[in-house]
Write a protein that holds these residues in place. Structure first.
Motif, PDB file in Angstrom:
ATOM      1  N   GLN A 177      10.028  19.432 -44.140  1.00  0.00           N
ATOM      2  CA  GLN A 177      10.099  18.110 -44.475  1.00  0.00           C
ATOM      3  C   GLN A 177      11.484  17.641 -44.777  1.00  0.00           C
ATOM      4  N   ASP A 178      12.137  17.195 -43.801  1.00  0.00           N
ATOM      5  CA  ASP A 178      13.527  16.970 -43.942  1.00  0.00           C
ATOM      6  C   ASP A 178      14.138  15.330 -43.686  1.00  0.00           C
ATOM      7  N   HIS A 179      13.057  14.590 -43.814  1.00  0.00           N
ATOM      8  CA  HIS A 179      13.196  13.041 -43.417  1.00  0.00           C
ATOM      9  C   HIS A 179      14.262  12.707 -44.626  1.00  0.00           C
ATOM     10  N   GLN A 199      12.666  11.679 -47.723  1.00  0.00           N
ATOM     11  CA  GLN A 199      12.100  12.809 -48.611  1.00  0.00           C
ATOM     12  C   GLN A 199      13.248  13.357 -49.122  1.00  0.00           C
ATOM     13  N   ARG A 200      14.267  13.560 -48.689  1.00  0.00           N
ATOM     14  CA  ARG A 200      15.603  14.076 -49.469  1.00  0.00           C
ATOM     15  C   ARG A 200      15.924  13.227 -50.552  1.00  0.00           C
ATOM     16  N   ARG A 215      13.742  13.604 -53.491  1.00  0.00           N
ATOM     17  CA  ARG A 215      14.065  15.062 -54.250  1.00  0.00           C
ATOM     18  C   ARG A 215      15.113  15.125 -55.074  1.00  0.00           C
ATOM     19  N   ILE A 259       8.825  17.061 -53.960  1.00  0.00           N
ATOM     20  CA  ILE A 259       8.190  16.908 -52.601  1.00  0.00           C
ATOM     21  C   ILE A 259       8.734  18.469 -52.092  1.00  0.00           C
ATOM     22  N   SER A 312       5.867  21.746 -45.115  1.00  0.00           N
ATOM     23  CA  SER A 312       4.403  21.718 -45.480  1.00  0.00           C
ATOM     24  C   SER A 312       4.000  22.658 -44.483  1.00  0.00           C
TER      25      SER A 312
END
Length: 117
Positions: free
Chosen positions: A36-38, A41-42, A45, A51, A55
């Motif tokens: 999950q490195d969109h 999302q980063r 975090r 997050i 996943s």
């Protein structure tokens, strides 16, 4: 007659796992691991919102069996035959359902790809 034509077509159709897909195999159960490195999302975090970095999607028994048998060499027909040998409760719609599932894994989940048409 229709069944023979379907079997010929299914013998020509081969799928392979996408090399970038990470998965774990534990007691016959396949778990797909997706990063999950969109960028959003980063970003969250960095704001210390929890997050997970990846996943996990655990496939059921049938899905795990089919995913394990997709190897770039087995045809859909061969996978269906192995499924019939493993599970007694397969039915007349086995290949239709198998094709729907494999197409879902290919087009929606992007876990496998067609090697041949």
């Amino acid at each position: 007659m229709r069944k023979q034509k379907a079997e010929v077509d299914l013998n020509q159709l081969i799928f392979a796992k996408v090399p970038e897909v990470k998965f774990q195999l534990k007691a016959g159960q396949v778990t797909i691991i997706r990063p999950q490195d969109h960028w959003i999302q980063r970003f969250f975090r960095r704001l210390h919102i929890r997050i997970p970095a990846e996943s996990k999607l655990t496939l059921d028994d049938y899905g795990s069996f089919v995913f394990r048998h997709v190897n770039g060499q087995r045809s859909v027909y061969q996978i269906g035959q192995a499924l019939t040998a493993e599970y007694d409760e397969t039915n007349d719609y086995l290949y239709e359902r198998l094709l729907v599932y494999l197409n879902h894994l290919e087009q929606t989940e992007h876990l496998i790809k067609r090697v041949t048409d």
